[in-house]
Write a protein that holds these residues in place. Structure first.
Motif, PDB file in Angstrom:
ATOM      1  N   ASP A  82       0.813  -1.221   0.000  1.00  0.00           N
ATOM      2  CA  ASP A  82       0.000   0.000   0.000  1.00  0.00           C
ATOM      3  C   ASP A  82       0.848   1.273   0.000  1.00  0.00           C
ATOM      4  O   ASP A  82       0.357   2.345   0.289  1.00  0.00           O
ATOM      5  CB  ASP A  82      -0.927   0.011   1.213  1.00  0.00           C
ATOM      6  CG  ASP A  82      -0.185   0.198   2.521  1.00  0.00           C
ATOM      7  OD1 ASP A  82       1.054  -0.011   2.560  1.00  0.00           O
ATOM      8  OD2 ASP A  82      -0.829   0.567   3.518  1.00  0.00           O
ATOM      9  N   ARG A  83       2.121   1.155  -0.352  1.00  0.00           N
ATOM     10  CA  ARG A  83       2.994   2.327  -0.264  1.00  0.00           C
ATOM     11  C   ARG A  83       3.921   2.449  -1.457  1.00  0.00           C
ATOM     12  O   ARG A  83       4.205   1.473  -2.138  1.00  0.00           O
ATOM     13  CB  ARG A  83       3.802   2.278   1.023  1.00  0.00           C
ATOM     14  CG  ARG A  83       4.706   1.067   1.087  1.00  0.00           C
ATOM     15  CD  ARG A  83       5.377   0.800   2.408  1.00  0.00           C
ATOM     16  NE  ARG A  83       5.672   1.990   3.132  1.00  0.00           N
ATOM     17  CZ  ARG A  83       5.979   2.031   4.400  1.00  0.00           C
ATOM     18  NH1 ARG A  83       6.038   0.939   5.090  1.00  0.00           N
ATOM     19  NH2 ARG A  83       6.244   3.151   4.988  1.00  0.00           N
ATOM     20  N   CYS A  84       4.397   3.649  -1.689  1.00  0.00           N
ATOM     21  CA  CYS A  84       5.390   3.896  -2.726  1.00  0.00           C
ATOM     22  C   CYS A  84       6.625   3.064  -2.405  1.00  0.00           C
ATOM     23  O   CYS A  84       7.031   2.972  -1.242  1.00  0.00           O
ATOM     24  CB  CYS A  84       5.748   5.387  -2.758  1.00  0.00           C
ATOM     25  SG  CYS A  84       7.115   5.788  -3.863  1.00  0.00           S
ATOM     26  N   ARG A  85       7.221   2.466  -3.402  1.00  0.00           N
ATOM     27  CA  ARG A  85       8.393   1.614  -3.175  1.00  0.00           C
ATOM     28  C   ARG A  85       9.570   2.393  -2.607  1.00  0.00           C
ATOM     29  O   ARG A  85      10.501   1.827  -2.061  1.00  0.00           O
ATOM     30  CB  ARG A  85       8.797   0.885  -4.446  1.00  0.00           C
ATOM     31  CG  ARG A  85       9.644   1.745  -5.386  1.00  0.00           C
ATOM     32  CD  ARG A  85      10.316   1.030  -6.533  1.00  0.00           C
ATOM     33  NE  ARG A  85      10.988  -0.195  -6.289  1.00  0.00           N
ATOM     34  CZ  ARG A  85      12.285  -0.316  -5.953  1.00  0.00           C
ATOM     35  NH1 ARG A  85      13.036   0.748  -5.808  1.00  0.00           N
ATOM     36  NH2 ARG A  85      12.821  -1.492  -5.774  1.00  0.00           N
ATOM     37  N   PHE A  86       9.545   3.720  -2.721  1.00  0.00           N
ATOM     38  CA  PHE A  86      10.652   4.539  -2.231  1.00  0.00           C
ATOM     39  C   PHE A  86      10.419   5.082  -0.830  1.00  0.00           C
ATOM     40  O   PHE A  86      11.237   5.828  -0.313  1.00  0.00           O
ATOM     41  CB  PHE A  86      10.945   5.675  -3.216  1.00  0.00           C
ATOM     42  CG  PHE A  86      11.412   5.164  -4.543  1.00  0.00           C
ATOM     43  CD1 PHE A  86      12.678   4.603  -4.677  1.00  0.00           C
ATOM     44  CD2 PHE A  86      10.585   5.195  -5.646  1.00  0.00           C
ATOM     45  CE1 PHE A  86      13.107   4.102  -5.890  1.00  0.00           C
ATOM     46  CE2 PHE A  86      11.009   4.703  -6.868  1.00  0.00           C
ATOM     47  CZ  PHE A  86      12.276   4.150  -6.988  1.00  0.00           C
ATOM     48  N   LEU A  87       9.311   4.695  -0.207  1.00  0.00           N
ATOM     49  CA  LEU A  87       9.035   5.111   1.165  1.00  0.00           C
ATOM     50  C   LEU A  87       9.604   4.071   2.112  1.00  0.00           C
ATOM     51  O   LEU A  87       9.214   2.916   2.107  1.00  0.00           O
ATOM     52  CB  LEU A  87       7.523   5.258   1.394  1.00  0.00           C
ATOM     53  CG  LEU A  87       7.106   5.690   2.799  1.00  0.00           C
ATOM     54  CD1 LEU A  87       7.632   7.083   3.113  1.00  0.00           C
ATOM     55  CD2 LEU A  87       5.589   5.640   2.937  1.00  0.00           C
TER      56      LEU A  87
END
Length: 179
Positions: A82-87
């Motif tokens: 559920d999150r940006c891969r860069f977070l």
């Protein structure tokens, strides 16, 4: 009133300071954290991270099916769950080269004017210089998106979308869809 001072005034009124909480990088409703990116943005991220194009971006997930045509427009940053891969935790790993949409969030300029999305960073004190920088970035983002959209429209108008296979149409041309 010219656009930059007007936008800076609106930003000062709304108040904004990025808290780097990462909330905008997480999906809160379906598709809420889709980050559209252009080739220049992907190239900057590739240079910053050493990752390949495919490790950074994937085709925009909504497909258009018209007869034997199957296509989508553009690219989005990859997500993990559920999150940006860069977070990472609540920190952006590509902050220095983050895409325009991330640089200007929660603000969006379009043909209807300035929209301010809900964000924990609104209502915070914003310095005059910061408001002007955000306003400049909003205008740059708008110009970049308009340029990208016009290139895509020209490709669509050319009538060269291939039939019988899924493709991605972006400002650089038509690419086979693998995904």
């Amino acid at each position: 009133m010219s656009l930059l001072p007007f936008l800076a005034d609106r930003i000062r009124e709304a108040g904004f300071s990025c808290l780097r909480c990462g909330s905008c990088c997480r999906e809160t409703e379906p598709g809420s954290n889709l980050v559209m990116v252009g080739h220049e943005e992907i190239s900057d991220i590739m240079e910053h991270t050493g990752l390949s194009f495919g490790e950074i971006a994937e085709p925009y997930p909504d497909r258009i099916l018209e007869g034997d045509l199957d296509y989508t427009f553009g690219w989005v940053l990859r997500r993990t769950g559920d999150r940006c891969r860069f977070l990472d935790e609540s920190s952006c790993q590509i902050y220095p080269v983050r895409p325009w949409i991330c640089r200007t969030y929660p603000f969006v300029l379009d043909e209807n004017g300035l929209t301010i999305h809900p964000c924990e960073g609104t209502g915070q004190n914003v310095g005059s210089g910061d408001a002007e920088k955000i306003a400049q970035d909003i205008c740059r983002r708008y110009a970049y998106e308009q340029e990208q959209d016009e290139k895509i429209r020209a490709i669509v108008r050319s009538g060269t979308i291939p039939a019988g296979r899924p493709v991605v149409i972006d400002a650089e041309g038509i690419k086979d869809y693998h995904g």
